[in-house]
Design a protein around this motif. Structure first.
Motif, PDB file in Angstrom:
ATOM      1  N   ARG A 132       0.826  -1.215   0.000  1.00 21.82           N
ATOM      2  CA  ARG A 132       0.000   0.000   0.000  1.00 21.82           C
ATOM      3  C   ARG A 132       0.857   1.261   0.000  1.00 21.82           C
ATOM      4  O   ARG A 132       0.473   2.287  -0.541  1.00 21.82           O
ATOM      5  N   GLU A 133       2.036   1.179   0.611  1.00 22.92           N
ATOM      6  CA  GLU A 133       2.957   2.314   0.648  1.00 22.92           C
ATOM      7  C   GLU A 133       3.641   2.544  -0.702  1.00 22.92           C
ATOM      8  O   GLU A 133       4.339   3.520  -0.887  1.00 22.92           O
ATOM      9  N   GLY A 134       3.458   1.584  -1.621  1.00 27.81           N
ATOM     10  CA  GLY A 134       4.002   1.761  -2.963  1.00 27.81           C
ATOM     11  C   GLY A 134       5.231   0.934  -3.279  1.00 27.81           C
ATOM     12  O   GLY A 134       5.770   1.027  -4.376  1.00 27.81           O
ATOM     13  N   PHE A 135       5.666   0.108  -2.348  1.00 26.46           N
ATOM     14  CA  PHE A 135       6.825  -0.736  -2.624  1.00 26.46           C
ATOM     15  C   PHE A 135       6.426  -1.831  -3.601  1.00 26.46           C
ATOM     16  O   PHE A 135       5.388  -2.474  -3.445  1.00 26.46           O
ATOM     17  N   ARG A 136       7.236  -2.051  -4.627  1.00 21.60           N
ATOM     18  CA  ARG A 136       6.961  -3.078  -5.628  1.00 21.60           C
ATOM     19  C   ARG A 136       8.117  -4.063  -5.772  1.00 21.60           C
ATOM     20  O   ARG A 136       7.911  -5.200  -6.149  1.00 21.60           O
ATOM     21  N   SER A 137       9.315  -3.646  -5.492  1.00 20.06           N
ATOM     22  CA  SER A 137      10.477  -4.517  -5.570  1.00 20.06           C
ATOM     23  C   SER A 137      10.517  -5.413  -4.332  1.00 20.06           C
ATOM     24  O   SER A 137      10.399  -4.929  -3.204  1.00 20.06           O
ATOM     25  N   ILE A 138      10.691  -6.706  -4.536  1.00 17.44           N
ATOM     26  CA  ILE A 138      10.726  -7.625  -3.398  1.00 17.44           C
ATOM     27  C   ILE A 138      11.912  -7.308  -2.480  1.00 17.44           C
ATOM     28  O   ILE A 138      11.827  -7.481  -1.275  1.00 17.44           O
ATOM     29  N   GLU A 139      13.004  -6.815  -3.039  1.00 18.51           N
ATOM     30  CA  GLU A 139      14.152  -6.426  -2.208  1.00 18.51           C
ATOM     31  C   GLU A 139      13.793  -5.254  -1.297  1.00 18.51           C
ATOM     32  O   GLU A 139      14.177  -5.224  -0.140  1.00 18.51           O
ATOM     33  N   HIS A 140      13.064  -4.285  -1.821  1.00 18.81           N
ATOM     34  CA  HIS A 140      12.664  -3.136  -1.004  1.00 18.81           C
ATOM     35  C   HIS A 140      11.647  -3.550   0.055  1.00 18.81           C
ATOM     36  O   HIS A 140      11.723  -3.105   1.197  1.00 18.81           O
ATOM     37  N   ILE A 141      10.719  -4.406  -0.328  1.00 18.45           N
ATOM     38  CA  ILE A 141       9.722  -4.896   0.633  1.00 18.45           C
ATOM     39  C   ILE A 141      10.409  -5.686   1.731  1.00 18.45           C
ATOM     40  O   ILE A 141      10.065  -5.561   2.905  1.00 18.45           O
ATOM     41  N   LYS A 142      11.388  -6.483   1.358  1.00 16.20           N
ATOM     42  CA  LYS A 142      12.131  -7.276   2.341  1.00 16.20           C
ATOM     43  C   LYS A 142      12.769  -6.373   3.395  1.00 16.20           C
ATOM     44  O   LYS A 142      12.690  -6.645   4.587  1.00 16.20           O
ATOM     45  N   ARG A 143      13.358  -5.293   2.960  1.00 10.18           N
ATOM     46  CA  ARG A 143      14.019  -4.390   3.898  1.00 10.18           C
ATOM     47  C   ARG A 143      13.019  -3.556   4.695  1.00 10.18           C
ATOM     48  O   ARG A 143      13.220  -3.298   5.867  1.00 10.18           O
ATOM     49  N   TYR A 144      11.938  -3.146   4.073  1.00  7.28           N
ATOM     50  CA  TYR A 144      10.915  -2.342   4.740  1.00  7.28           C
ATOM     51  C   TYR A 144      10.257  -3.132   5.868  1.00  7.28           C
ATOM     52  O   TYR A 144       9.939  -2.582   6.909  1.00  7.28           O
ATOM     53  N   THR A 145      10.058  -4.428   5.653  1.00  2.00           N
ATOM     54  CA  THR A 145       9.333  -5.249   6.625  1.00  2.00           C
ATOM     55  C   THR A 145      10.248  -6.069   7.519  1.00  2.00           C
ATOM     56  O   THR A 145       9.768  -6.760   8.395  1.00  2.00           O
ATOM     57  N   THR A 146      11.537  -6.034   7.313  1.00  2.00           N
ATOM     58  CA  THR A 146      12.534  -6.856   8.022  1.00  2.00           C
ATOM     59  C   THR A 146      12.283  -8.353   7.830  1.00  2.00           C
ATOM     60  O   THR A 146      12.635  -9.159   8.675  1.00  2.00           O
ATOM     61  N   THR A 147      11.688  -8.707   6.709  1.00  2.00           N
ATOM     62  CA  THR A 147      11.522 -10.117   6.382  1.00  2.00           C
ATOM     63  C   THR A 147      12.901 -10.762   6.261  1.00  2.00           C
ATOM     64  O   THR A 147      13.807 -10.182   5.689  1.00  2.00           O
ATOM     65  N   GLY A 148      13.050 -11.945   6.797  1.00  2.00           N
ATOM     66  CA  GLY A 148      14.298 -12.678   6.654  1.00  2.00           C
ATOM     67  C   GLY A 148      15.321 -12.399   7.740  1.00  2.00           C
ATOM     68  O   GLY A 148      16.461 -12.818   7.627  1.00  2.00           O
ATOM     69  N   MET A 149      14.919 -11.706   8.794  1.00  2.00           N
ATOM     70  CA  MET A 149      15.878 -11.412   9.857  1.00  2.00           C
ATOM     71  C   MET A 149      15.737 -12.364  11.041  1.00  2.00           C
ATOM     72  O   MET A 149      16.107 -12.037  12.152  1.00  2.00           O
ATOM     73  N   ALA A 150      15.211 -13.533  10.779  1.00  2.00           N
ATOM     74  CA  ALA A 150      15.075 -14.534  11.833  1.00  2.00           C
ATOM     75  C   ALA A 150      16.166 -15.581  11.675  1.00  2.00           C
ATOM     76  O   ALA A 150      17.091 -15.424  10.879  1.00  2.00           O
ATOM     77  N   THR A 151      16.065 -16.647  12.412  1.00  2.00           N
ATOM     78  CA  THR A 151      17.110 -17.666  12.399  1.00  2.00           C
ATOM     79  C   THR A 151      17.252 -18.371  11.057  1.00  2.00           C
ATOM     80  O   THR A 151      18.304 -18.920  10.761  1.00  2.00           O
ATOM     81  N   ASP A 152      16.219 -18.348  10.227  1.00  2.00           N
ATOM     82  CA  ASP A 152      16.319 -18.998   8.913  1.00  2.00           C
ATOM     83  C   ASP A 152      17.079 -18.141   7.910  1.00  2.00           C
ATOM     84  O   ASP A 152      17.351 -18.583   6.804  1.00  2.00           O
ATOM     85  N   GLN A 153      17.429 -16.929   8.287  1.00  2.00           N
ATOM     86  CA  GLN A 153      18.144 -15.972   7.443  1.00  2.00           C
ATOM     87  C   GLN A 153      17.453 -15.772   6.102  1.00  2.00           C
ATOM     88  O   GLN A 153      18.083 -15.554   5.081  1.00  2.00           O
ATOM     89  N   GLY A 154      16.129 -15.864   6.112  1.00  2.00           N
ATOM     90  CA  GLY A 154      15.348 -15.574   4.928  1.00  2.00           C
ATOM     91  C   GLY A 154      15.126 -16.725   3.976  1.00  2.00           C
ATOM     92  O   GLY A 154      14.412 -16.579   2.996  1.00  2.00           O
ATOM     93  N   LYS A 155      15.716 -17.866   4.246  1.00  4.42           N
ATOM     94  CA  LYS A 155      15.586 -18.972   3.301  1.00  4.42           C
ATOM     95  C   LYS A 155      14.147 -19.478   3.199  1.00  4.42           C
ATOM     96  O   LYS A 155      13.729 -19.938   2.149  1.00  4.42           O
ATOM     97  N   THR A 156      13.385 -19.389   4.263  1.00 11.37           N
ATOM     98  CA  THR A 156      11.976 -19.778   4.239  1.00 11.37           C
ATOM     99  C   THR A 156      11.078 -18.552   4.206  1.00 11.37           C
ATOM    100  O   THR A 156      10.189 -18.446   3.371  1.00 11.37           O
ATOM    101  N   SER A 157      11.331 -17.628   5.105  1.00 10.48           N
ATOM    102  CA  SER A 157      10.433 -16.475   5.244  1.00 10.48           C
ATOM    103  C   SER A 157      10.416 -15.594   4.006  1.00 10.48           C
ATOM    104  O   SER A 157       9.365 -15.054   3.649  1.00 10.48           O
TER     105      SER A 157
END
Length: 66
Positions: A11-36
């Motif tokens: 909704r904020e306008g992010f379209r690149s998965i890399e930007h969304i990943k950083r905006y939401t902190t996706t992948g900052m858990a123990t799996d290091q993003g391999k699943t999340s």
């Protein structure tokens, strides 16, 4: 990170998965993003109405060792 965070990012306008990943902190858990990150990619691609190959993949980095 929740699916709601991914919805907010799109909704904020992010379209690149890399930007969304950083905006939401996706992948900052123990799996290091391999699943999340793949789950987030599927959710975002469905939200935006695009196929996963159209979205692209996130960049995987090797884990560091102390």
């Amino acid at each position: 990170m929740t699916t709601r965070d991914l919805a907010i990012a799109t909704r904020e306008g992010f379209r690149s998965i890399e930007h969304i990943k950083r905006y939401t902190t996706t992948g900052m858990a123990t799996d290091q993003g391999k699943t999340s990150n793949l789950n987030a990619l599927g959710i975002v691609s469905r939200t935006l109405g695009k196929a996963i190959p159209e979205m692209g993949l996130t960049t995987f980095r090797m884990p560091t060792h102390p």
